[in-house]
Design a protein around this motif. Sequence first.
Motif, PDB file in Angstrom:
ATOM      1  N   GLN A 103      41.701  43.624  46.795  1.00 28.57           N
ATOM      2  CA  GLN A 103      41.290  44.387  45.618  1.00 28.57           C
ATOM      3  C   GLN A 103      39.958  43.873  45.084  1.00 28.57           C
ATOM      4  OE1 GLN A 103      44.352  44.688  42.581  1.00 28.57           O
ATOM      5  NE2 GLN A 103      45.967  44.848  44.136  1.00 28.57           N
ATOM      6  N   ALA A 104      39.757  42.542  45.103  1.00 24.06           N
ATOM      7  CA  ALA A 104      38.499  41.951  44.632  1.00 24.06           C
ATOM      8  C   ALA A 104      37.335  42.403  45.502  1.00 24.06           C
ATOM      9  CB  ALA A 104      38.612  40.431  44.630  1.00 24.06           C
ATOM     10  N   LYS A 105      37.556  42.487  46.812  1.00 28.83           N
ATOM     11  CA  LYS A 105      36.492  42.925  47.721  1.00 28.83           C
ATOM     12  C   LYS A 105      36.187  44.408  47.538  1.00 28.83           C
ATOM     13  CE  LYS A 105      37.129  39.357  51.210  1.00 28.83           C
ATOM     14  NZ  LYS A 105      37.205  39.025  52.636  1.00 28.83           N
ATOM     15  N   LEU A 106      37.234  45.200  47.298  1.00 25.70           N
ATOM     16  CA  LEU A 106      37.026  46.623  47.041  1.00 25.70           C
ATOM     17  C   LEU A 106      36.246  46.824  45.747  1.00 25.70           C
ATOM     18  CD1 LEU A 106      37.470  49.598  47.666  1.00 25.70           C
ATOM     19  CD2 LEU A 106      39.730  49.429  46.591  1.00 25.70           C
ATOM     20  N   LEU A 107      36.564  46.026  44.734  1.00 19.02           N
ATOM     21  CA  LEU A 107      35.838  46.104  43.461  1.00 19.02           C
ATOM     22  C   LEU A 107      34.352  45.830  43.677  1.00 19.02           C
ATOM     23  CD1 LEU A 107      35.903  46.362  40.354  1.00 19.02           C
ATOM     24  CD2 LEU A 107      36.318  43.891  40.267  1.00 19.02           C
ATOM     25  N   ARG A 108      34.042  44.863  44.520  1.00 15.37           N
ATOM     26  CA  ARG A 108      32.638  44.549  44.795  1.00 15.37           C
ATOM     27  C   ARG A 108      31.942  45.723  45.481  1.00 15.37           C
ATOM     28  NH1 ARG A 108      29.467  42.194  48.834  1.00 15.37           N
ATOM     29  NH2 ARG A 108      27.681  41.030  47.994  1.00 15.37           N
ATOM     30  N   VAL A 109      32.646  46.408  46.387  1.00 16.44           N
ATOM     31  CA  VAL A 109      32.071  47.590  47.037  1.00 16.44           C
ATOM     32  C   VAL A 109      31.736  48.655  45.995  1.00 16.44           C
ATOM     33  CG1 VAL A 109      32.492  49.465  48.682  1.00 16.44           C
ATOM     34  CG2 VAL A 109      33.271  47.164  49.212  1.00 16.44           C
ATOM     35  N   LEU A 110      32.649  48.851  45.041  1.00 15.75           N
ATOM     36  CA  LEU A 110      32.428  49.851  44.000  1.00 15.75           C
ATOM     37  C   LEU A 110      31.270  49.461  43.085  1.00 15.75           C
ATOM     38  CD1 LEU A 110      36.155  50.541  43.135  1.00 15.75           C
ATOM     39  CD2 LEU A 110      34.571  52.229  44.019  1.00 15.75           C
ATOM     40  N   GLN A 111      31.129  48.173  42.814  1.00 15.56           N
ATOM     41  CA  GLN A 111      30.086  47.714  41.893  1.00 15.56           C
ATOM     42  C   GLN A 111      28.725  47.598  42.557  1.00 15.56           C
ATOM     43  OE1 GLN A 111      31.934  44.067  40.582  1.00 15.56           O
ATOM     44  NE2 GLN A 111      32.724  44.992  38.709  1.00 15.56           N
ATOM     45  N   GLU A 112      28.714  46.992  43.744  1.00 17.58           N
ATOM     46  CA  GLU A 112      27.446  46.685  44.410  1.00 17.58           C
ATOM     47  C   GLU A 112      27.050  47.748  45.435  1.00 17.58           C
ATOM     48  OE1 GLU A 112      25.812  44.147  43.303  1.00 17.58           O
ATOM     49  OE2 GLU A 112      27.445  43.371  42.049  1.00 17.58           O
TER      50      GLU A 112
END
Length: 279
Positions: free
Chosen positions: A78-87
Motif C-alpha cells: 500500500q505504501a508503494k502504491l501511495l508513492r505511485v499515486l503521489q509521485e
Amino acid sequence: TGKELIAQTVHYQSPRSKGPFVAVNCAALPENLLEMELFGAEKGAFTGATERRIGRFERAKGGTIFLDEIGEMPLNLQAKLLRVLQEKTFERLGSSEPIKADVRIIAATNRELLKEVKKGNFREDLYWRLNVVSVKLPALRERREDVPRLVHYYLKRFNKKYGKSVTLSKTALTNLVSYRWPGNIRELANTIERMVIMADTDFIEDADIPENMMSEELPEPSADHGGEDLGNEVKNLERDRIIKALRENNYVQTRAARALGITPRQLGYRIRKYGIMVV
C-alpha cells in the motif's frame, strides 16, 4: 457484482480507450509475487529472475489498471502504491531507475475500507488518494432486474464459445431471477456456462438448473445420523462450514480462510480434500 465490467466500461468510454486495460486481483497472489506483478523486476533481482519482467503498471501505460480486491493488499505494498499515486513514478524490483506511471487507476473492494482504516489494515492516506470518485455496486440480489439481461448476455457468449444455440424457458429464467446469487455475477456466469455445456437439447428447462440453486442455504444437520460414525459427522460439519464461509465471502479464499481462523493454504487443502467446487 460486475466490478470489472464497470471498470472496462469506464476505460473504453474514456480518452484512454485506445490504451490497454490491465486487471490485477490483489487477493489472488502472495505478497512477494504481487509486488513483482505490479512493478516488474530486473534480471537478477532475485533467485530465478533470469530475465527482465515487465509489471502491470508498465503494461498499462497510456491506459487503465484495475486493482481488484484492493483491501487485501499488504500494508507495505500500500505504501508503494501511495508513492505511485503521489509521485507518478515507480521502480522495478532490483532497479533504482524511476519509470513514469502514465495510467488511470480504478480500484475495487468488497470491504468497508473506512472500517479497515480504523482497524489499522488499510492506510488512511491511500484511502483518500484513491477515493476521488466512488461508485457503489449493489449485490446482484439487490438489482434482480439486471439478471435477465445478464443471463442472455452469457447465453450468447457461451453458445458462441461452445458452438451451441441453447435458449432458456420462461420458468427457468424466473427461477434464476428469484435466486439470491451469493457469488454475484461470477456465480451467474459459471452457472450459465455449466448449463450450456451440459444441455442435451437446445432448450433449458427448470430441471436443468443446478440442484444447489433450489435452496441457497446449506441443509440443516439431521438429528438422526443413521448410524454415521463420529469421524464422518465431524468431516461433514467441517465441509459445510467451509462451503458457508466461501459463500459468505463471495468465494474469495483469503477472506473465507480468515473467517474460519485458518490459513489460505489450509483452506486450499480442505477444498481439495472434500472435493468442493469453487466458482
